[in-house]
Design a protein around this motif. Sequence first.
Motif, PDB file in Angstrom:
ATOM      1  N   LEU A   5      36.674  28.995  56.171  1.00  0.00           N
ATOM      2  CA  LEU A   5      36.967  29.990  55.147  1.00  0.00           C
ATOM      3  C   LEU A   5      36.583  29.526  53.748  1.00  0.00           C
ATOM      4  CD1 LEU A   5      40.432  31.270  56.394  1.00  0.00           C
ATOM      5  CD2 LEU A   5      38.188  32.294  56.740  1.00  0.00           C
ATOM      6  N   LEU A   6      36.145  28.283  53.585  1.00  0.00           N
ATOM      7  CA  LEU A   6      35.762  27.778  52.278  1.00  0.00           C
ATOM      8  C   LEU A   6      34.394  28.311  51.886  1.00  0.00           C
ATOM      9  CD1 LEU A   6      36.802  24.028  52.568  1.00  0.00           C
ATOM     10  CD2 LEU A   6      38.023  25.859  51.404  1.00  0.00           C
ATOM     11  N   SER A   7      34.300  28.803  50.669  1.00  0.00           N
ATOM     12  CA  SER A   7      33.007  29.288  50.207  1.00  0.00           C
ATOM     13  C   SER A   7      32.097  28.102  49.896  1.00  0.00           C
ATOM     14  CB  SER A   7      33.190  30.145  48.962  1.00  0.00           C
ATOM     15  OG  SER A   7      33.606  29.342  47.878  1.00  0.00           O
ATOM     16  N   GLU A   8      30.823  28.366  49.824  1.00  0.00           N
ATOM     17  CA  GLU A   8      29.858  27.306  49.504  1.00  0.00           C
ATOM     18  C   GLU A   8      30.117  26.752  48.106  1.00  0.00           C
ATOM     19  OE1 GLU A   8      27.580  25.746  51.375  1.00  0.00           O
ATOM     20  OE2 GLU A   8      28.456  26.885  53.020  1.00  0.00           O
ATOM     21  N   LYS A   9      30.494  27.613  47.166  1.00  0.00           N
ATOM     22  CA  LYS A   9      30.797  27.164  45.807  1.00  0.00           C
ATOM     23  C   LYS A   9      31.982  26.210  45.818  1.00  0.00           C
ATOM     24  CE  LYS A   9      31.910  28.853  41.206  1.00  0.00           C
ATOM     25  NZ  LYS A   9      32.219  30.030  40.378  1.00  0.00           N
ATOM     26  N   LYS A  10      32.997  26.530  46.576  1.00  0.00           N
ATOM     27  CA  LYS A  10      34.182  25.685  46.646  1.00  0.00           C
ATOM     28  C   LYS A  10      33.832  24.330  47.281  1.00  0.00           C
ATOM     29  CE  LYS A  10      39.002  26.639  47.079  1.00  0.00           C
ATOM     30  NZ  LYS A  10      40.040  27.507  47.573  1.00  0.00           N
ATOM     31  N   LYS A  11      32.985  24.348  48.305  1.00  0.00           N
ATOM     32  CA  LYS A  11      32.562  23.092  48.932  1.00  0.00           C
ATOM     33  C   LYS A  11      31.773  22.236  47.942  1.00  0.00           C
ATOM     34  CE  LYS A  11      32.242  24.739  53.681  1.00  0.00           C
ATOM     35  NZ  LYS A  11      31.337  24.979  54.813  1.00  0.00           N
ATOM     36  N   TRP A  12      30.923  22.872  47.143  1.00  0.00           N
ATOM     37  CA  TRP A  12      30.112  22.159  46.163  1.00  0.00           C
ATOM     38  C   TRP A  12      31.003  21.490  45.112  1.00  0.00           C
ATOM     39  CZ3 TRP A  12      25.664  20.025  45.502  1.00  0.00           C
ATOM     40  CH2 TRP A  12      25.170  19.775  44.237  1.00  0.00           C
ATOM     41  N   VAL A  13      31.970  22.218  44.592  1.00  0.00           N
ATOM     42  CA  VAL A  13      32.881  21.670  43.589  1.00  0.00           C
ATOM     43  C   VAL A  13      33.719  20.548  44.203  1.00  0.00           C
ATOM     44  CG1 VAL A  13      34.823  22.191  42.065  1.00  0.00           C
ATOM     45  CG2 VAL A  13      32.937  23.806  42.259  1.00  0.00           C
ATOM     46  N   ALA A  14      34.211  20.755  45.408  1.00  0.00           N
ATOM     47  CA  ALA A  14      34.998  19.723  46.076  1.00  0.00           C
ATOM     48  C   ALA A  14      34.161  18.460  46.300  1.00  0.00           C
ATOM     49  CB  ALA A  14      35.538  20.243  47.400  1.00  0.00           C
ATOM     50  N   SER A  15      32.889  18.628  46.622  1.00  0.00           N
ATOM     51  CA  SER A  15      32.011  17.470  46.812  1.00  0.00           C
ATOM     52  C   SER A  15      31.841  16.684  45.519  1.00  0.00           C
ATOM     53  CB  SER A  15      30.644  17.922  47.316  1.00  0.00           C
ATOM     54  OG  SER A  15      30.762  18.559  48.548  1.00  0.00           O
ATOM     55  N   LEU A  16      31.698  17.393  44.416  1.00  0.00           N
ATOM     56  CA  LEU A  16      31.589  16.705  43.119  1.00  0.00           C
ATOM     57  C   LEU A  16      32.891  15.993  42.759  1.00  0.00           C
ATOM     58  CD1 LEU A  16      29.581  19.295  41.004  1.00  0.00           C
ATOM     59  CD2 LEU A  16      28.781  17.103  41.910  1.00  0.00           C
ATOM     60  N   LEU A  17      34.012  16.614  43.054  1.00  0.00           N
ATOM     61  CA  LEU A  17      35.297  15.972  42.779  1.00  0.00           C
ATOM     62  C   LEU A  17      35.470  14.715  43.623  1.00  0.00           C
ATOM     63  CD1 LEU A  17      37.613  19.095  42.497  1.00  0.00           C
ATOM     64  CD2 LEU A  17      36.954  17.532  40.656  1.00  0.00           C
ATOM     65  N   VAL A  18      35.026  14.767  44.874  1.00  0.00           N
ATOM     66  CA  VAL A  18      35.092  13.577  45.734  1.00  0.00           C
ATOM     67  C   VAL A  18      34.229  12.464  45.151  1.00  0.00           C
ATOM     68  CG1 VAL A  18      34.417  12.647  47.979  1.00  0.00           C
ATOM     69  CG2 VAL A  18      35.673  14.781  47.853  1.00  0.00           C
ATOM     70  N   LEU A  19      33.056  12.834  44.685  1.00  0.00           N
ATOM     71  CA  LEU A  19      32.130  11.842  44.160  1.00  0.00           C
ATOM     72  C   LEU A  19      32.699  11.130  42.935  1.00  0.00           C
ATOM     73  CD1 LEU A  19      29.292  10.620  44.399  1.00  0.00           C
ATOM     74  CD2 LEU A  19      28.485  12.462  42.907  1.00  0.00           C
ATOM     75  N   PHE A  20      33.315  11.882  42.031  1.00  0.00           N
ATOM     76  CA  PHE A  20      33.777  11.288  40.775  1.00  0.00           C
ATOM     77  C   PHE A  20      35.252  10.901  40.769  1.00  0.00           C
ATOM     78  CE2 PHE A  20      30.035  13.780  39.489  1.00  0.00           C
ATOM     79  CZ  PHE A  20      29.292  12.748  38.937  1.00  0.00           C
ATOM     80  N   LEU A  21      36.093  11.618  41.504  1.00  0.00           N
ATOM     81  CA  LEU A  21      37.535  11.360  41.457  1.00  0.00           C
ATOM     82  C   LEU A  21      38.143  11.228  42.853  1.00  0.00           C
ATOM     83  CD1 LEU A  21      38.357  14.040  38.747  1.00  0.00           C
ATOM     84  CD2 LEU A  21      38.113  11.590  38.385  1.00  0.00           C
ATOM     85  N   GLY A  22      37.318  10.874  43.811  1.00  0.00           N
ATOM     86  CA  GLY A  22      37.755  10.864  45.201  1.00  0.00           C
ATOM     87  C   GLY A  22      38.915   9.949  45.505  1.00  0.00           C
ATOM     88  N   MET A  23      38.948   8.798  44.894  1.00  0.00           N
ATOM     89  CA  MET A  23      40.016   7.848  45.187  1.00  0.00           C
ATOM     90  C   MET A  23      41.375   8.356  44.734  1.00  0.00           C
ATOM     91  SD  MET A  23      38.306   4.310  45.676  1.00  0.00           S
ATOM     92  CE  MET A  23      39.864   3.609  45.673  1.00  0.00           C
ATOM     93  N   MET A  24      41.375   9.276  43.771  1.00  0.00           N
ATOM     94  CA  MET A  24      42.634   9.822  43.268  1.00  0.00           C
ATOM     95  C   MET A  24      43.092  11.044  44.056  1.00  0.00           C
ATOM     96  SD  MET A  24      42.367   9.460  39.194  1.00  0.00           S
ATOM     97  CE  MET A  24      40.609   9.499  38.911  1.00  0.00           C
ATOM     98  N   GLY A  25      42.268  11.583  44.919  1.00  0.00           N
ATOM     99  CA  GLY A  25      42.651  12.722  45.739  1.00  0.00           C
ATOM    100  C   GLY A  25      42.612  14.059  45.016  1.00  0.00           C
TER     101      GLY A  25
END
Length: 56
Positions: A5-25
């Motif tokens: 159910l996740l949109s492609e835009k949401k996946k893209w933003v989540a991927s960027l958040l993982v890349l830069f702030l992933g350790m913080m969750g």
Amino acid sequence: MNENLLSEKKKWVASLLVLFLGMMGIHRFYLGRNASGAVMLVVFVLGVLIPIVGCA
């Protein structure tokens, strides 16, 4: 939340958040998975604070 159910835009933003702030969750909060996001954030903060306080 269902992965399908996740949109492609949401996946893209989540991927960027993982890349830069992933350790913080932060990506977990963005995806609505607040419990696991909170656990990751607490573990991160303790992992940073314990070595700093332990050296003082």
